[in-house]
Design a protein around this motif. Structure first.
Motif, mmCIF file in Angstrom:
data_model
loop_
_atom_site.group_PDB
_atom_site.id
_atom_site.type_symbol
_atom_site.label_atom_id
_atom_site.label_comp_id
_atom_site.label_asym_id
_atom_site.label_seq_id
_atom_site.Cartn_x
_atom_site.Cartn_y
_atom_site.Cartn_z
ATOM 1 N N ARG A 74 0.881 -1.166 0.000
ATOM 2 C CA ARG A 74 0.000 0.000 0.000
ATOM 3 C C ARG A 74 0.918 1.214 0.000
ATOM 4 N N LEU A 75 0.801 2.053 -1.027
ATOM 5 C CA LEU A 75 1.629 3.245 -1.126
ATOM 6 C C LEU A 75 0.783 4.491 -0.921
ATOM 7 N N GLU A 76 1.378 5.465 -0.269
ATOM 8 C CA GLU A 76 0.748 6.769 -0.097
ATOM 9 C C GLU A 76 1.839 7.819 -0.228
ATOM 10 N N TRP A 77 1.571 8.830 -1.045
ATOM 11 C CA TRP A 77 2.540 9.897 -1.248
ATOM 12 C C TRP A 77 1.831 11.228 -1.075
ATOM 13 N N SER A 83 -2.587 7.355 -3.446
ATOM 14 C CA SER A 83 -2.803 6.279 -2.499
ATOM 15 C C SER A 83 -3.304 5.074 -3.281
ATOM 16 N N GLY A 84 -2.642 3.936 -3.115
ATOM 17 C CA GLY A 84 -3.081 2.750 -3.831
ATOM 18 C C GLY A 84 -2.218 1.551 -3.530
ATOM 19 N N ASP A 85 -2.757 0.390 -3.884
ATOM 20 C CA ASP A 85 -2.035 -0.873 -3.743
ATOM 21 C C ASP A 85 -1.370 -1.212 -5.060
ATOM 22 N N VAL A 86 -0.083 -1.566 -4.983
ATOM 23 C CA VAL A 86 0.665 -1.962 -6.170
ATOM 24 C C VAL A 86 1.509 -3.186 -5.838
ATOM 25 N N SER A 87 1.946 -3.884 -6.872
ATOM 26 C CA SER A 87 2.828 -5.027 -6.673
ATOM 27 C C SER A 87 4.162 -4.553 -6.110
ATOM 28 N N PRO A 131 -1.010 3.237 -12.135
ATOM 29 C CA PRO A 131 -0.653 3.588 -10.744
ATOM 30 C C PRO A 131 0.782 4.106 -10.616
ATOM 31 N N ILE A 132 1.713 3.571 -11.396
ATOM 32 C CA ILE A 132 3.101 4.048 -11.323
ATOM 33 C C ILE A 132 3.130 5.524 -11.720
ATOM 34 N N GLY A 133 2.489 5.856 -12.818
ATOM 35 C CA GLY A 133 2.445 7.240 -13.265
ATOM 36 C C GLY A 133 1.769 8.153 -12.271
ATOM 37 N N ALA A 134 0.687 7.671 -11.669
ATOM 38 C CA ALA A 134 -0.037 8.479 -10.686
ATOM 39 C C ALA A 134 0.818 8.719 -9.434
#
Length: 137
Positions: A74-77, A83-87, A131-134
């Motif tokens: 779970r990443l948050e910046w 905010s989102g879940d990524v591999s 998600p990477i771009g966001a």
């Protein structure tokens, strides 16, 4: 390499790991590169508590690192509200791109800008490109 060619990521084998970072960044920068990458990952994810990281080379000349201990984060910046879940792979690519941008800004060395461009090109083709771009925007 044309823009239409797929960029391949290749896991750096155990026998080549020891020279991977010194070859790319030199002995003077390799420890800082790792520390800054891990630092960004700590800032991005409360889930991250340290890990064994995999190193990847890219067929376009690029490189990135990714934690190999769990399948997703779970990443948050706060910088952009992402905010989102990524591999783990995408999380590591994001942390690596943050590090490369930081190192280029700090030192102004072309190698960091070039590695950033190559990793960004790969990120644009990644299955989690959105998600990477966001996260990086």
């Amino acid at each position: 390499m044309s823009n239409r060619e797929r960029i391949a990521a290749v896991l750096v084998g155990e026998e080549d790991r020891i020279m991977c970072l010194p070859r790319l960044f030199g002995l003077a920068r390799m420890i800082e590169v790792e520390a800054v990458t891990y630092g960004y990952m700590s800032k991005l994810s409360a889930d991250y508590t340290g890990a064994y990281w995999n190193f990847y080379t890219l067929s376009n000349g690029g490189f990135y690192m990714a934690p190999g201990d769990q399948p997703q984060y779970r990443l948050e910046w706060d910088g952009n509200g992402f905010s989102g879940d990524v591999s783990a792979d995408a999380a590591g690519l994001i942390a690596t791109l943050f590090m490369l941008g930081h190192m280029h800004e700090k030192y102004g060395e072309d190698q960091f800008a070039q590695l950033y461009a190559w990793a960004s090109a790969y990120a644009a083709q990644h299955s989690e490109a959105g998600p990477i771009g966001a996260a990086l925007d």
